[in-house]
Motif scaffolding. Sequence first.
Motif, PDB file in Angstrom:
ATOM      1  N   ARG A   5      30.738 -23.198  75.947  1.00  0.00           N
ATOM      2  CA  ARG A   5      30.506 -21.780  76.259  1.00  0.00           C
ATOM      3  C   ARG A   5      29.329 -21.683  77.219  1.00  0.00           C
ATOM      4  NH1 ARG A   5      29.226 -17.414  71.634  1.00  0.00           N
ATOM      5  NH2 ARG A   5      31.412 -17.812  71.246  1.00  0.00           N
ATOM      6  N   PHE A   6      29.533 -20.856  78.278  1.00  0.00           N
ATOM      7  CA  PHE A   6      28.409 -20.529  79.160  1.00  0.00           C
ATOM      8  C   PHE A   6      28.084 -19.065  78.959  1.00  0.00           C
ATOM      9  CE2 PHE A   6      30.586 -23.921  81.466  1.00  0.00           C
ATOM     10  CZ  PHE A   6      29.545 -24.820  81.562  1.00  0.00           C
ATOM     11  N   LEU A   7      26.863 -18.743  78.720  1.00  0.00           N
ATOM     12  CA  LEU A   7      26.431 -17.353  78.616  1.00  0.00           C
ATOM     13  C   LEU A   7      25.640 -17.023  79.862  1.00  0.00           C
ATOM     14  CD1 LEU A   7      25.445 -17.176  74.855  1.00  0.00           C
ATOM     15  CD2 LEU A   7      27.547 -16.413  75.980  1.00  0.00           C
ATOM     16  N   ALA A   8      26.196 -16.098  80.671  1.00  0.00           N
ATOM     17  CA  ALA A   8      25.560 -15.751  81.946  1.00  0.00           C
ATOM     18  C   ALA A   8      24.365 -14.857  81.704  1.00  0.00           C
ATOM     19  CB  ALA A   8      26.572 -15.050  82.841  1.00  0.00           C
ATOM     20  N   SER A  62      32.987 -10.677  72.958  1.00  0.00           N
ATOM     21  CA  SER A  62      33.654 -11.968  73.088  1.00  0.00           C
ATOM     22  C   SER A  62      33.486 -12.501  74.503  1.00  0.00           C
ATOM     23  CB  SER A  62      35.150 -11.834  72.775  1.00  0.00           C
ATOM     24  OG  SER A  62      35.350 -11.400  71.457  1.00  0.00           O
ATOM     25  N   PRO A  63      33.271 -13.814  74.640  1.00  0.00           N
ATOM     26  CA  PRO A  63      33.166 -14.389  75.979  1.00  0.00           C
ATOM     27  C   PRO A  63      34.523 -14.475  76.647  1.00  0.00           C
ATOM     28  CG  PRO A  63      33.079 -16.121  74.348  1.00  0.00           C
ATOM     29  CD  PRO A  63      33.077 -14.820  73.585  1.00  0.00           C
ATOM     30  N   GLN A  64      34.530 -14.482  77.970  1.00  0.00           N
ATOM     31  CA  GLN A  64      35.744 -14.761  78.718  1.00  0.00           C
ATOM     32  C   GLN A  64      36.068 -16.246  78.544  1.00  0.00           C
ATOM     33  OE1 GLN A  64      38.742 -14.047  79.975  1.00  0.00           O
ATOM     34  NE2 GLN A  64      37.819 -12.458  81.270  1.00  0.00           N
ATOM     35  N   VAL A  65      37.340 -16.585  78.510  1.00  0.00           N
ATOM     36  CA  VAL A  65      37.762 -17.972  78.330  1.00  0.00           C
ATOM     37  C   VAL A  65      38.566 -18.422  79.543  1.00  0.00           C
ATOM     38  CG1 VAL A  65      39.167 -19.552  76.943  1.00  0.00           C
ATOM     39  CG2 VAL A  65      37.785 -17.800  75.815  1.00  0.00           C
ATOM     40  N   LEU A  66      38.260 -19.616  80.025  1.00  0.00           N
ATOM     41  CA  LEU A  66      39.033 -20.246  81.086  1.00  0.00           C
ATOM     42  C   LEU A  66      39.626 -21.538  80.554  1.00  0.00           C
ATOM     43  CD1 LEU A  66      36.584 -19.894  84.131  1.00  0.00           C
ATOM     44  CD2 LEU A  66      38.445 -18.348  83.476  1.00  0.00           C
ATOM     45  N   ARG A  67      40.919 -21.727  80.788  1.00  0.00           N
ATOM     46  CA  ARG A  67      41.561 -22.960  80.345  1.00  0.00           C
ATOM     47  C   ARG A  67      42.624 -23.368  81.346  1.00  0.00           C
ATOM     48  NH1 ARG A  67      43.720 -20.262  75.073  1.00  0.00           N
ATOM     49  NH2 ARG A  67      42.023 -21.539  74.289  1.00  0.00           N
ATOM     50  N   ILE A  68      43.095 -24.577  81.229  1.00  0.00           N
ATOM     51  CA  ILE A  68      44.140 -25.106  82.101  1.00  0.00           C
ATOM     52  C   ILE A  68      45.493 -24.922  81.429  1.00  0.00           C
ATOM     53  CG2 ILE A  68      45.024 -27.174  83.238  1.00  0.00           C
ATOM     54  CD1 ILE A  68      42.169 -28.219  83.359  1.00  0.00           C
ATOM     55  N   GLY A 117      29.547 -13.628  78.898  1.00  0.00           N
ATOM     56  CA  GLY A 117      29.542 -15.057  79.136  1.00  0.00           C
ATOM     57  C   GLY A 117      30.946 -15.618  79.260  1.00  0.00           C
ATOM     58  N   VAL A 118      31.034 -16.934  79.387  1.00  0.00           N
ATOM     59  CA  VAL A 118      32.327 -17.576  79.599  1.00  0.00           C
ATOM     60  C   VAL A 118      32.388 -18.882  78.835  1.00  0.00           C
ATOM     61  CG1 VAL A 118      31.495 -18.698  81.705  1.00  0.00           C
ATOM     62  CG2 VAL A 118      33.946 -18.447  81.366  1.00  0.00           C
ATOM     63  N   GLU A 119      33.567 -19.171  78.269  1.00  0.00           N
ATOM     64  CA  GLU A 119      33.830 -20.438  77.599  1.00  0.00           C
ATOM     65  C   GLU A 119      34.802 -21.232  78.449  1.00  0.00           C
ATOM     66  OE1 GLU A 119      35.259 -19.361  73.785  1.00  0.00           O
ATOM     67  OE2 GLU A 119      33.289 -18.790  73.013  1.00  0.00           O
ATOM     68  N   GLY A 137      28.155  -3.834  90.837  1.00  0.00           N
ATOM     69  CA  GLY A 137      27.192  -4.467  89.955  1.00  0.00           C
ATOM     70  C   GLY A 137      27.790  -5.372  88.907  1.00  0.00           C
ATOM     71  N   ALA A 138      29.125  -5.342  88.722  1.00  0.00           N
ATOM     72  CA  ALA A 138      29.781  -6.202  87.741  1.00  0.00           C
ATOM     73  C   ALA A 138      29.719  -7.655  88.187  1.00  0.00           C
ATOM     74  CB  ALA A 138      31.238  -5.775  87.550  1.00  0.00           C
ATOM     75  N   GLU A 139      29.656  -8.588  87.216  1.00  0.00           N
ATOM     76  CA  GLU A 139      29.631 -10.016  87.505  1.00  0.00           C
ATOM     77  C   GLU A 139      31.056 -10.556  87.428  1.00  0.00           C
ATOM     78  OE1 GLU A 139      27.114 -11.926  88.458  1.00  0.00           O
ATOM     79  OE2 GLU A 139      25.694 -10.249  88.447  1.00  0.00           O
ATOM     80  N   GLN A 140      31.573 -10.990  88.566  1.00  0.00           N
ATOM     81  CA  GLN A 140      32.922 -11.537  88.654  1.00  0.00           C
ATOM     82  C   GLN A 140      32.849 -13.056  88.595  1.00  0.00           C
ATOM     83  OE1 GLN A 140      35.055 -10.266  92.105  1.00  0.00           O
ATOM     84  NE2 GLN A 140      36.928 -11.385  91.606  1.00  0.00           N
ATOM     85  N   LEU A 141      33.724 -13.664  87.803  1.00  0.00           N
ATOM     86  CA  LEU A 141      33.723 -15.119  87.693  1.00  0.00           C
ATOM     87  C   LEU A 141      34.226 -15.770  88.966  1.00  0.00           C
ATOM     88  CD1 LEU A 141      35.002 -15.882  84.076  1.00  0.00           C
ATOM     89  CD2 LEU A 141      32.718 -16.256  85.014  1.00  0.00           C
ATOM     90  N   THR A 142      33.660 -16.933  89.267  1.00  0.00           N
ATOM     91  CA  THR A 142      34.095 -17.736  90.403  1.00  0.00           C
ATOM     92  C   THR A 142      34.416 -19.148  89.936  1.00  0.00           C
ATOM     93  OG1 THR A 142      31.840 -18.467  90.957  1.00  0.00           O
ATOM     94  CG2 THR A 142      32.634 -16.431  92.003  1.00  0.00           C
ATOM     95  N   LEU A 143      35.273 -19.835  90.681  1.00  0.00           N
ATOM     96  CA  LEU A 143      35.589 -21.237  90.428  1.00  0.00           C
ATOM     97  C   LEU A 143      35.471 -21.973  91.755  1.00  0.00           C
ATOM     98  CD1 LEU A 143      36.482 -23.292  88.283  1.00  0.00           C
ATOM     99  CD2 LEU A 143      38.852 -22.835  88.959  1.00  0.00           C
ATOM    100  N   ASN A 144      34.550 -22.934  91.785  1.00  0.00           N
ATOM    101  CA  ASN A 144      34.205 -23.604  93.041  1.00  0.00           C
ATOM    102  C   ASN A 144      33.848 -22.576  94.115  1.00  0.00           C
ATOM    103  OD1 ASN A 144      33.718 -25.836  94.670  1.00  0.00           O
ATOM    104  ND2 ASN A 144      35.845 -26.033  95.330  1.00  0.00           N
ATOM    105  N   GLY A 145      33.203 -21.492  93.669  1.00  0.00           N
ATOM    106  CA  GLY A 145      32.758 -20.446  94.576  1.00  0.00           C
ATOM    107  C   GLY A 145      33.766 -19.352  94.852  1.00  0.00           C
ATOM    108  N   TRP A 146      35.039 -19.568  94.506  1.00  0.00           N
ATOM    109  CA  TRP A 146      36.077 -18.579  94.818  1.00  0.00           C
ATOM    110  C   TRP A 146      36.137 -17.498  93.731  1.00  0.00           C
ATOM    111  CZ3 TRP A 146      38.137 -18.256  99.440  1.00  0.00           C
ATOM    112  CH2 TRP A 146      38.189 -19.388 100.251  1.00  0.00           C
TER     113      TRP A 146
END
Length: 329
Positions: A5-8, A62-68, A117-119, A137-146
């Motif tokens: 888990r990452f908490l931003a 609840s944190p946002q979750v990213l999975r494959i 945050g994000v898991e 002002g919202a924090e949007q998630l990025t992956l490899n900067g995207w």
Amino acid sequence: MRTSRFLAALGGVIAAASLSACSLSAPRVEPVAQEAPAAESTPEATAEPGEAAGAEAPATGSPQVLRIAQVTGLSSIVVNAKGRTIYRFDDDSNDPPTTNCVEKCNETWQPVLAPNGVEVDAGLEEDLVGTVERPDGAEQLTLNGWPMYYFHEDLSLGQIAGHGTGDKWWAISPAGGRAEKTSDEPAAAKKPQVLRAAGVDGLSPDIVVNAKGRTIYRFDKDDNNPPRTTCVGKCLETWQPVLAPNGVEVEDGIDEDLVGTITRPDGSKQLTLKGWPLYYFHKDLRLGQIAGHGTGDVWFAITAGGGKAKEKSTSSGGSNNNDGGGDSY
């Protein structure tokens, strides 16, 4: 499987914590379709139409979750906890991370947010995950900067309807690139939107929900004769139109003659009931919630006849405090 888990925090500081699982008991809602398992274990299991629409952020706290996940026709992609496909946009930038999808673009592509945050599941590199601050002002998630997005027409879990749109939008790979086509097999079949009547604690009479039981609303500042929407621009960051790109199915309890559509400014077809345009509320993150009822004294859960639902005299602020239990989107 190891999950992190990452908490931003402000300044982009991310701290590690552990993922824990929990189960939630459902509120009283008329029977709804069974919840589909997450796409990682059963990638082609589907949810009902409209379940995921507008689900930019996870349930409160609840944190946002990213999975494959694996879906038919593409190489590995990134999805959320429920298996909803996540996309990237070629017109954005990843160095530095920049979003160029704003205003009307967000009516079609919803940013993947992480206010809690994000898991990150095993298989995804934690160091590739970050955030970018949006104009609001919202924090949007990025992956490899995207910057990452959902597509509003992905109405079933495992769908990839947005992949290849305009030759600029792509399901995102675990490395932040474009997912690659692996076969000519079609994506999961699209389903019609469903409207049904359901009883919800705190309101009477029965209100209108989608196939999964998500509450549907009307807006006093719209018109129903003739039908007209006035919820545009920033309004759509809070209230998502109930769309029906693949038609609508009306269940017992609702007069199908009362159901129609209007064409929105972006060309999409929004459902109406007795002429009133229909919406979801972005903070209804659990089935059976009615957090939007009474907002500004102009937004109300809509009844099967097209009227405004009324709070039961025995309820104590139920319209905005229905936070317990239920399946999350």
